[in-house]
Design a protein around this motif. Structure first.
Motif, PDB file in Angstrom:
ATOM      1  N   ASP A   1       0.967  -1.251   0.055  1.00 41.91           N
ATOM      2  CA  ASP A   1       0.119   0.077   0.130  1.00 41.91           C
ATOM      3  C   ASP A   1       0.845   1.366   0.137  1.00 41.91           C
ATOM      4  O   ASP A   1       1.209   1.651   1.003  1.00 41.91           O
ATOM      5  CB  ASP A   1      -1.098   0.091   1.284  1.00 41.91           C
ATOM      6  CG  ASP A   1      -1.795  -1.002   1.084  1.00 41.91           C
ATOM      7  OD1 ASP A   1      -2.390  -1.236   0.115  1.00 41.91           O
ATOM      8  OD2 ASP A   1      -2.553  -1.651   2.083  1.00 41.91           O
TER       9      ASP A   1
ATOM     10  N   GLU B   1      -0.026   4.090  -1.973  1.00 39.60           N
ATOM     11  CA  GLU B   1      -0.832   5.118  -2.157  1.00 39.60           C
ATOM     12  C   GLU B   1      -2.344   4.995  -1.829  1.00 39.60           C
ATOM     13  O   GLU B   1      -2.691   3.704  -1.879  1.00 39.60           O
ATOM     14  CB  GLU B   1      -0.883   5.697  -3.814  1.00 39.60           C
ATOM     15  CG  GLU B   1       0.527   5.726  -4.304  1.00 39.60           C
ATOM     16  CD  GLU B   1       0.365   6.182  -5.810  1.00 39.60           C
ATOM     17  OE1 GLU B   1      -0.886   6.630  -6.382  1.00 39.60           O
ATOM     18  OE2 GLU B   1       1.258   6.104  -6.615  1.00 39.60           O
ATOM     19  N   GLN B   2      -2.691   5.998  -1.174  1.00 36.24           N
ATOM     20  CA  GLN B   2      -4.234   5.641  -1.064  1.00 36.24           C
ATOM     21  C   GLN B   2      -5.163   6.177  -2.053  1.00 36.24           C
ATOM     22  O   GLN B   2      -4.815   7.423  -2.640  1.00 36.24           O
ATOM     23  CB  GLN B   2      -4.777   6.364   0.552  1.00 36.24           C
ATOM     24  CG  GLN B   2      -3.970   5.995   1.683  1.00 36.24           C
ATOM     25  CD  GLN B   2      -4.455   4.710   2.168  1.00 36.24           C
ATOM     26  OE1 GLN B   2      -5.573   4.062   1.822  1.00 36.24           O
ATOM     27  NE2 GLN B   2      -3.348   3.921   2.736  1.00 36.24           N
ATOM     28  N   HIS B   3      -5.992   5.182  -2.370  1.00 39.39           N
ATOM     29  CA  HIS B   3      -6.970   5.791  -3.561  1.00 39.39           C
ATOM     30  C   HIS B   3      -8.445   5.867  -3.002  1.00 39.39           C
ATOM     31  O   HIS B   3      -8.831   5.339  -1.819  1.00 39.39           O
ATOM     32  CB  HIS B   3      -7.008   4.649  -4.689  1.00 39.39           C
ATOM     33  CG  HIS B   3      -5.712   4.324  -5.143  1.00 39.39           C
ATOM     34  ND1 HIS B   3      -5.069   5.252  -6.328  1.00 39.39           N
ATOM     35  CD2 HIS B   3      -4.662   3.423  -5.137  1.00 39.39           C
ATOM     36  CE1 HIS B   3      -3.949   4.816  -6.564  1.00 39.39           C
ATOM     37  NE2 HIS B   3      -3.616   3.513  -5.735  1.00 39.39           N
ATOM     38  N   GLU B   4      -9.059   6.794  -3.818  1.00 34.92           N
ATOM     39  CA  GLU B   4     -10.559   6.807  -3.410  1.00 34.92           C
ATOM     40  C   GLU B   4     -11.191   6.274  -4.522  1.00 34.92           C
ATOM     41  O   GLU B   4     -11.484   6.747  -5.446  1.00 34.92           O
ATOM     42  CB  GLU B   4     -10.960   8.513  -3.221  1.00 34.92           C
ATOM     43  CG  GLU B   4     -12.512   8.550  -2.687  1.00 34.92           C
ATOM     44  CD  GLU B   4     -12.704  10.177  -2.622  1.00 34.92           C
ATOM     45  OE1 GLU B   4     -13.741  10.392  -2.824  1.00 34.92           O
ATOM     46  OE2 GLU B   4     -11.740  10.798  -2.414  1.00 34.92           O
ATOM     47  N   TYR B   5     -11.717   5.136  -4.211  1.00 39.15           N
ATOM     48  CA  TYR B   5     -12.602   4.293  -5.195  1.00 39.15           C
ATOM     49  C   TYR B   5     -13.974   4.384  -5.159  1.00 39.15           C
ATOM     50  O   TYR B   5     -14.661   4.654  -4.102  1.00 39.15           O
ATOM     51  CB  TYR B   5     -12.144   2.895  -4.929  1.00 39.15           C
ATOM     52  CG  TYR B   5     -10.833   2.225  -5.364  1.00 39.15           C
ATOM     53  CD1 TYR B   5     -10.295   2.117  -6.400  1.00 39.15           C
ATOM     54  CD2 TYR B   5     -10.073   1.920  -4.257  1.00 39.15           C
ATOM     55  CE1 TYR B   5      -9.184   1.572  -6.567  1.00 39.15           C
ATOM     56  CE2 TYR B   5      -8.831   1.550  -4.292  1.00 39.15           C
ATOM     57  CZ  TYR B   5      -8.346   1.254  -5.649  1.00 39.15           C
ATOM     58  OH  TYR B   5      -7.088   0.689  -5.840  1.00 39.15           O
ATOM     59  N   LEU B   6     -14.563   4.622  -6.145  1.00 41.84           N
ATOM     60  CA  LEU B   6     -15.965   4.666  -6.421  1.00 41.84           C
ATOM     61  C   LEU B   6     -16.376   3.402  -6.465  1.00 41.84           C
ATOM     62  O   LEU B   6     -17.598   3.180  -5.875  1.00 41.84           O
ATOM     63  CB  LEU B   6     -16.361   5.432  -7.766  1.00 41.84           C
ATOM     64  CG  LEU B   6     -15.956   6.927  -7.808  1.00 41.84           C
ATOM     65  CD1 LEU B   6     -16.551   7.507  -8.951  1.00 41.84           C
ATOM     66  CD2 LEU B   6     -16.523   7.860  -6.416  1.00 41.84           C
ATOM     67  N   TYR B   7     -15.850   2.469  -6.900  1.00 43.06           N
ATOM     68  CA  TYR B   7     -15.981   1.151  -6.919  1.00 43.06           C
ATOM     69  C   TYR B   7     -14.616   0.226  -7.019  1.00 43.06           C
ATOM     70  O   TYR B   7     -13.921   0.452  -8.061  1.00 43.06           O
ATOM     71  CB  TYR B   7     -17.142   0.677  -8.241  1.00 43.06           C
ATOM     72  CG  TYR B   7     -17.328  -0.778  -8.397  1.00 43.06           C
ATOM     73  CD1 TYR B   7     -18.164  -1.456  -7.486  1.00 43.06           C
ATOM     74  CD2 TYR B   7     -16.505  -1.497  -9.226  1.00 43.06           C
ATOM     75  CE1 TYR B   7     -18.278  -2.903  -7.692  1.00 43.06           C
ATOM     76  CE2 TYR B   7     -16.557  -2.842  -9.320  1.00 43.06           C
ATOM     77  CZ  TYR B   7     -17.653  -3.639  -8.488  1.00 43.06           C
ATOM     78  OH  TYR B   7     -17.741  -5.124  -8.769  1.00 43.06           O
ATOM     79  N   GLN B   8     -14.837  -0.915  -6.172  1.00 42.50           N
ATOM     80  CA  GLN B   8     -13.308  -1.721  -6.443  1.00 42.50           C
ATOM     81  C   GLN B   8     -13.883  -2.988  -6.859  1.00 42.50           C
ATOM     82  O   GLN B   8     -14.242  -3.750  -5.786  1.00 42.50           O
ATOM     83  CB  GLN B   8     -12.553  -1.660  -5.030  1.00 42.50           C
ATOM     84  CG  GLN B   8     -11.319  -2.096  -5.154  1.00 42.50           C
ATOM     85  CD  GLN B   8     -10.424  -2.120  -3.768  1.00 42.50           C
ATOM     86  OE1 GLN B   8     -10.846  -1.555  -2.738  1.00 42.50           O
ATOM     87  NE2 GLN B   8      -9.059  -2.399  -4.148  1.00 42.50           N
TER      88      GLN B   8
END
Length: 150
Positions: free
Chosen positions: A78, A80-87
């Motif tokens: 991990d 980078e932190q991602h902001e997923y709308l859908y994973q």
């Protein structure tokens, strides 16, 4: 699901410990189906395990062969932190174990387009292969030695 009691077999067999341990372990296994995999027979003594590892890099995967067990482990770094709308692509850590038969060796592994392929082969030692036993003429071995000494 049915469960079987192998106790009567333990009492009347010798040397089948590994077989009963494998059967018992299979009954107790409550593992998930991640990552998905295929096991193929490529020839009489050649096999291939293919694991679908989308999103993983080769340096995030460890393959270990010990005794008769092949272990494939993966842990996503991990960074980078991602902001997923859908994973929908799973990147969770996993540990998948495969029980190998006697004399099955790992030949190599390759990683291409998210598919890890582990090649296996069975190499039976010469001492374990069937051999033809010559049939004598009925003379006892002691008599043959006596004739040679005379």
């Amino acid at each position: 699901m049915r469960t079987y009691d192998f106790a009567p077999l333990w009492r009347s067999t010798i040397g089948f410990d590994r077989l009963f341990d494998l059967l018992d372990e299979t009954q107790r296994a409550t593992e998930d189906n991640y990552p998905p995999y295929n096991i193929e027979r490529l020839g009489e003594d050649r096999y291939q395990i293919s694991l679908a590892l989308a999103g993983f890099n080769p340096d995030e995967i460890a393959i270990t062969a010990e005794q008769n067990v092949l272990t494939v482990e993966g842990r996503k770094a991990d960074k980078e932190q991602h902001e997923y709308l859908y994973q929908g692509i799973s990147a969770r850590p996993f540990k998948r174990q495969f029980n190998l038969a006697d004399y099955v060796q790992v030949k190599g592994a390759s990683f291409d387009n998210g598919l890890l392929r582990v090649e296996l082969f069975r190499e039976i030692p010469e001492a374990m292969k069937p051999r033809r036993i010559p049939i004598g003429d009925g003379v006892a071995p002691e008599k043959i030695e006596q004739k040679r000494a005379a």
